[in-house]
Each structure stands twice: as C-alpha cells, then as structure tokens.
Scaffold this motif. Structure first.
Motif, PDB file in Angstrom:
ATOM      1  N   GLU A 147       0.550  -1.580  -0.212  1.00  0.00           N
ATOM      2  CA  GLU A 147       0.346   0.309  -0.104  1.00  0.00           C
ATOM      3  C   GLU A 147       0.382   1.082  -0.251  1.00  0.00           C
ATOM      4  O   GLU A 147       0.700   2.562   0.055  1.00  0.00           O
ATOM      5  N   SER A 215      -0.227   2.927   6.545  1.00  0.00           N
ATOM      6  CA  SER A 215      -0.642   3.074   5.700  1.00  0.00           C
ATOM      7  C   SER A 215      -2.252   4.517   5.695  1.00  0.00           C
ATOM      8  O   SER A 215      -3.168   3.699   5.805  1.00  0.00           O
ATOM      9  N   ARG A 217      -4.059   4.408   2.720  1.00  0.00           N
ATOM     10  CA  ARG A 217      -5.145   3.881   1.738  1.00  0.00           C
ATOM     11  C   ARG A 217      -6.002   3.219   3.391  1.00  0.00           C
ATOM     12  O   ARG A 217      -7.026   3.054   3.530  1.00  0.00           O
ATOM     13  N   LEU A 402      -8.556  -3.952  -0.996  1.00  0.00           N
ATOM     14  CA  LEU A 402      -8.379  -3.142   0.059  1.00  0.00           C
ATOM     15  C   LEU A 402      -8.694  -3.898   2.105  1.00  0.00           C
ATOM     16  O   LEU A 402      -8.357  -3.357   2.647  1.00  0.00           O
TER      17      LEU A 402
END
Length: 638
Positions: A147, A215, A217, A402
């Motif tokens: 990521e 991360s 994300r 994800l």
C-alpha cells in the motif's frame, strides 16, 4: 481525529498520488523498516536447521532426536499459521502500524526464551510462540508494503524484500558456524547464543519501525481522511525536495463508503464467490512453496549429516551457500516480474524448480549424488524456487480488495502453510530419520509435484498485475458500493475531467484521446492472437478473471494508466525536441524516465518511435522527426 460513521462516502485521489511518486529515500525507509523482518524469519529457520545436528548430540543440554527437530519445525509453522489468522484480522481492524509493532514484540520475547530451552516440551512451546509472532508479521507487513510502494515498482520490491529472508538465513548459518565451534563454545552454550542473536536484531528493527507511517489507504478505510492526507502531503513534500521532479496531477479518484469490520466467514465468501479463480491460485502457490521450502530448509542440516556424512560443525557453511543462492534468485529475477510479466515469471520459476527438484530426487534415489553435486542441483533448484515463493506473497497481497487485504494474506498464508508447511517438515523429517534413500527421494518428488501444481495454476488463473495500481487489480468493495450511486459516479467523472476553457485545450484533449483509443485498439488486436496470458511484457488487460461486477470501475483505471503512458511519451518527445539527437541514456535522464519504473521508459520510447513522434537515428541514438526543429539545451549528450 476524524471518524465518520459507517455509510459515509469519501472521495479521494490518495491511491493515485501514492502510485505516481518517483522512487525516493522514503521508499527505502519502508524497505528497511518493514522488509527487514524477513531477516528474522530466515534467521529463525536457518538457526534451527544449522544447530539441529548439535542439539541431537550428547552433551547439548537438551536431548532431541531428528524427529523432534521436525516436530519443532512443524510447531513453529503451526504457530505462524495461527498467528497470521489472529493478527491478520486485527491488522485490518486496528491498523498496519500497531500490528507490526505488536507482532515483532511477541517474536522478541519468544525467541529469547528459546535460548533457555532445557527439555523438548519447552523447546516446542517456545518455537510455537516464535512462529505466532512471525506469522502475525506476514499480514501486517505485506499489506503495508504493497500500500506504500508505487505500482510500477511493487513486484521487484516485494520479491527483493521477501528475498531478504535469505540474508537472515545466511547470517544465521555463518554465526552458527562460529558458535558451533567446540573450541570456542561448549556444546550446550553455542546454540543458545545463536537463538539470542535473533532478539538483538529484532530489537534494532523495532527501533527503526517507529519512523514508518501508517498506511494512508487503511486510514481512508477507517474514515480518517484527514490523517491520510497529512501523511501523503508530507511524503510528497519530501519527494519533491529530494528528486526535484514536479509531480503530475493524480490520474483518477475513487469514492469509498465506510463499513463495519469484515469477519473471516465474510472474507471466505468474498474470496471464493467473487474471486474464485484468485482464491484457488493463492492456495496453489502457497501450498507448493510451503511444502518444498519448509521440508528442505528445516531438515537440511540433518539431511547433510545423516545422508552425506557432513560434520555438524560444517553444516552451517553449506547453509550459508544455500542461503546465498536463494537470495540471488528474487534479487536478480525480481525486475523481470515487472517487465516480462507476472504470469510468465511465476509459472516459469515454479515449473523450472519442479523439474530440477525432481531430477535431484531421481539421482538421489539411485545413489549417484556426491555431496558436491547434491549442493549444485539444490542451489540451482532453489535459485528459481525462491523467486517463485516470494511471488506467492506478492500475488495474494495484490489480487484482493483493500478492505480484506490483511485478512486475505493471513488466510491464504495460514491455510497454504498449514497444508504444505506442517506436512513437509513432519514427512521429510521422518523420511530422513529412516535413512532410506528411496523415501528421502520420495519427499523431493512430492515437493516437485506441489511446485508444478502451483506453476500450472498460475498459467491457467494468473492475473496480469504488473504496473497496475492495487485499486485497478481489485476494486475496493466500498468503492463498488459507492459506484452504484449515479450521482457519485458523475462526481468522479467531473473530478477526473475538469472543465476546459480554451479551444487549444479541447484540441489537445481530443488528440490525446484519439492516441489512447488507437493504442487500445492495437493492443486488443494483438491480444486476440496467441497465448495472451503468458505473452511477455507488462499487462494491459485491466479486467481479470474473478473480478466480477467491476468492469465499469476498472475501465476508469485502465484509462488512467493509458493517460500516464501518454504523458511519458510526451515527455520523451519534448526532451528530444529540446535536446536534438541524443543517446538513450541521456534521453531517459532528461525525460525523467528513471523515475517511471521498470520497463516503462523503454515501452514509452518504443511507442514514441512507432507513432512518428521520435526518430531512431542509430542503435542508441534518437532525435526529432525530420522537418521538426529543435531548441537544443546546452550540455546535451550526443
């Protein structure tokens, strides 16, 4: 700290902003801070293999048999499987950073306690909890790395990072060679110091990891868009200052809808109903590499001692050479996974190693192998197998959305490793304990068969993931939910295509779109012929088997990738116009091609020549097309 409620939608370009970044010292920090954990895993596995022959000798301070070594290895793997399952869900729930700190701490405590082992049951217990810590690392680390690393570098970086397992393996072997020297350390002391070494290295890694960010994300997924924006802003500012490159605008945006945590039973349903081909592929790759690797690596020391008569003090030297071969595999072949492509490279490494291991088994069964030739064949086999094994982790971390990435890595690692990683050491350890060459050869044949199945699964079910963003390979589940809202879809399109105010901008946009459509048509025509799936080269088929219900979303990211290549071609064209006739290396520097990723400059240059925007003057020299003037810059390399 912002924490929107479930159901709230967030529109963001953060994934595109991360993927467009040129390589910088920030990415090196990620590699060092997170990737170094595999050094610990390699250290643990190899130390056991290297000191096993000493631990089964009288006077070692702990009386173990060859079968006990296999049992300890199996318990280590069992702990890794359970640790992955337990911490994997927490990785998606609590965050990548929290978990890769906690799991490393578990490892540190368990490995230092192993140094004080006094009985088989205590040794087994410590090995189990050491595995728990390492298993928890797999989901947290692989999720965070994928990521944070740009898409164009992801394959090469992932393989190199997973290959550092063998740095730890070689280190463990060399240190064991010293620690097992009876003239320096008593037989009951040297192997204990070897285990303590893992604690020292792990403590250093723990200190480095404090500087690795969460991360972005994952932060988006939890509704913490403000925190994610701040992290990416800081990264971009650092990259601009270091490289001096002006970052292009992000090529796409996504809309995600916040949702509750996903349970394992939901993950299984998503994996096998929405992505059945990818689920089968992940299991085949993991089982194949887990059986072969855990069987051979855990029992290599006893194999060398029991079958080839290598002394226990010399075993670590053989282990160090074995580790070097395994490290060179992903290091030297890793770039090809981003240029030649995932499918041909993964299938080739799995099938190639299967053929070599099977040949080794035949020669061993017939009693025609000396120690030297056994090692030569083993090194060649695992040069390929190590790159293939690393690609199994890369594949599973890429091909699922994800929201379930950490869970998916944990689940497939745990199931694949439980089937192959526990059975392998137990079976192989007992084969070696029997002393029957035919049974030992059978162990190699089973390992070769498992790798062959993985290679065939890649040929049939593999995904062309090279050079593609994670959101392109597997659309986030929450993005699909948001895409069901026509107003949100319109908002995304409006964000990607802002209003143009001049006729010149209209004309430039039309020309760009015509170029992209022409390339797409040529690509589609090319892919209708031959074996498209195994054709070498970066993949451009953005819709993959098993990715049900995402064609509309993936088409947007496909267009974004084509737009990125068009910008790269334009950069080459502009550099040639400014420089005049220029050598390829200098042209790459002026156009900024060294920041684009493996194979991308070469590919863009080829398209620029094919489209008549750049003229090839000689084997290594390029210039503007005839009739087009230049504004030559001083100092250009002719």
């Amino acid at each position: 700290m912002d924490a929107p409620r479930s159901g709230t939608t967030i529109r963001t370009a953060l994934p595109a902003r991360l993927d467009r970044l040129p390589w910088s010292s920030f990415h090196w920090r990620i590699v060092i801070g997170l990737g170094s954990v595999w050094i610990l895993d390699g250290l643990e596995v190899t130390i056991v293999g290297a000191v096993a022959s000493r631990m089964i000798e009288p006077g070692s301070g702990i009386m173990l048999t060859a079968a006990d070594i296999g049992t300890g290895a199996a318990l280590y793997v069992a702990g890794a499987c359970l640790g992955a399952l337990f911490f994997g869900q927490l990785t998606d729930r609590l965050g990548r950073k929290k978990l890769f700190m906690v799991t490393l701490a578990v490892y540190l405590v368990a490995t230092v306690l192993t140094a004080f082992a006094f009985a088989p049951w205590y040794f087994f217990l410590c090995r189990f909890f050491t595995g728990v810590g390492i298993g928890g690392e797999y989901s947290a680390i692989n999720s965070a790395i994928d990521e944070l690393i740009p898409a164009r570098n992801r394959g090469q970086v992932d393989l190199a990072i997973n290959g550092t397992f063998w740095v730890g393996s070689g280190l463990g072997a060399l240190v064991s060679l010293l620690l097992l020297d009876a003239s320096l350390f008593a037989p009951s002391i040297g192997w204990r110091i070897a285990f303590g070494l893992g604690f020292v290295i792990g403590l250093g890694i723990l200190l480095v990891r404090r500087h690795v960010p969460e991360s972005p994300r994952w932060l988006l997924l939890r509704g913490r868009a403000g925190d994610a924006e701040r992290i990416v802003d800081q990264i971009e500012e650092e990259v601009r200052a270091e490289t001096g490159v002006e970052l292009p605008p992000p090529s796409y945006e996504i809309v995600i809808r916040l949702r509750q945590n996903i349970r394992y039973r939901d993950l299984v349903a998503i994996a096998f109903r929405r992505y059945p081909n990818r689920a089968v592929l992940g299991l085949a790759l993991f089982i194949g590499q887990a059986f072969l690797y855990n069987a051979v690596v855990f029992d290599l020391g006893t194999l060398l001692s029991g079958v080839f008569g290598v002394s226990s003090s010399a075993v670590p030297a053989y282990m160090a050479v074995f580790a070097l071969s395994n490290f060179l595999g992903p290091l030297l072949l890793g770039r090809l996974f981003d240029t030649v492509g995932r499918i041909p490279m993964i299938a080739g490494t799995y099938l190639g190693s299967a053929v070599l291991v099977a040949g080794l088994g035949i020669l061993l069964r017939d009693g025609r192998l000396t120690t030297t030739w056994f090692m030569v064949l083993l090194l060649a086999s695992f040069f390929l197998a190590s790159a293939g094994a690393s690609s199994a982790y890369l594949t599973v971390s890429e091909v699922f959305p994800l929201e379930i990435r950490g869970l998916a890595i944990a689940l497939f690692y745990a199931v694949g490793t439980a089937v192959g990683g526990i059975a392998g050491p137990l079976l192989f350890g007992n084969f070696i304990h029997s002393g029957d060459l035919r049974l030992i050869a059978l162990g190699f044949f089973i390992g070769a068969g498992a790798m062959a199945v993985g290679g065939l699964a890649e040929l049939a079910l593999g995904v062309r993931a090279e050079g593609r963003s994670l959101e392109n390979i597997a659309t986030p589940l929450t993005a699909e939910e948001a895409d069901a809202d026509p107003q949100q879809q319109g908002a995304i399109q409006a964000a990607r295509e802002p209003a143009r105010t001049t006729e010149e901008e209209h004309r430039a946009a039309r020309e760009r779109n015509m170029r992209i459509l022409r390339r797409a048509a040529e690509r589609a025509a090319d892919e209708r012929h031959g074996l498209r799936a195994v054709r070498p080269g970066p993949g451009c088929a953005f819709y993959s088997p098993g990715q049900i219900g995402t064609a509309g979303t993936t088409s947007r990211w496909a267009a974004a990738s084509d737009e990125a290549m068009d910008r790269e071609i334009a950069a080459i064209e502009g550099a040639v116009e400014g420089l005049g006739p220029t050598r390829r290396g200098a042209l790459a520097g002026y156009a900024g091609g060294r920041f684009w990723g493996p194979g991308r400059f070469r590919r863009a240059l080829r398209h620029a020549v094919d489209e008549g925007r750049v003229q090839r003057l000689s084997r290594d020299s390029y210039g503007p097309p005839r009739g087009r003037g230049t504004t030559r810059r001083a100092g250009a390399d002719r």
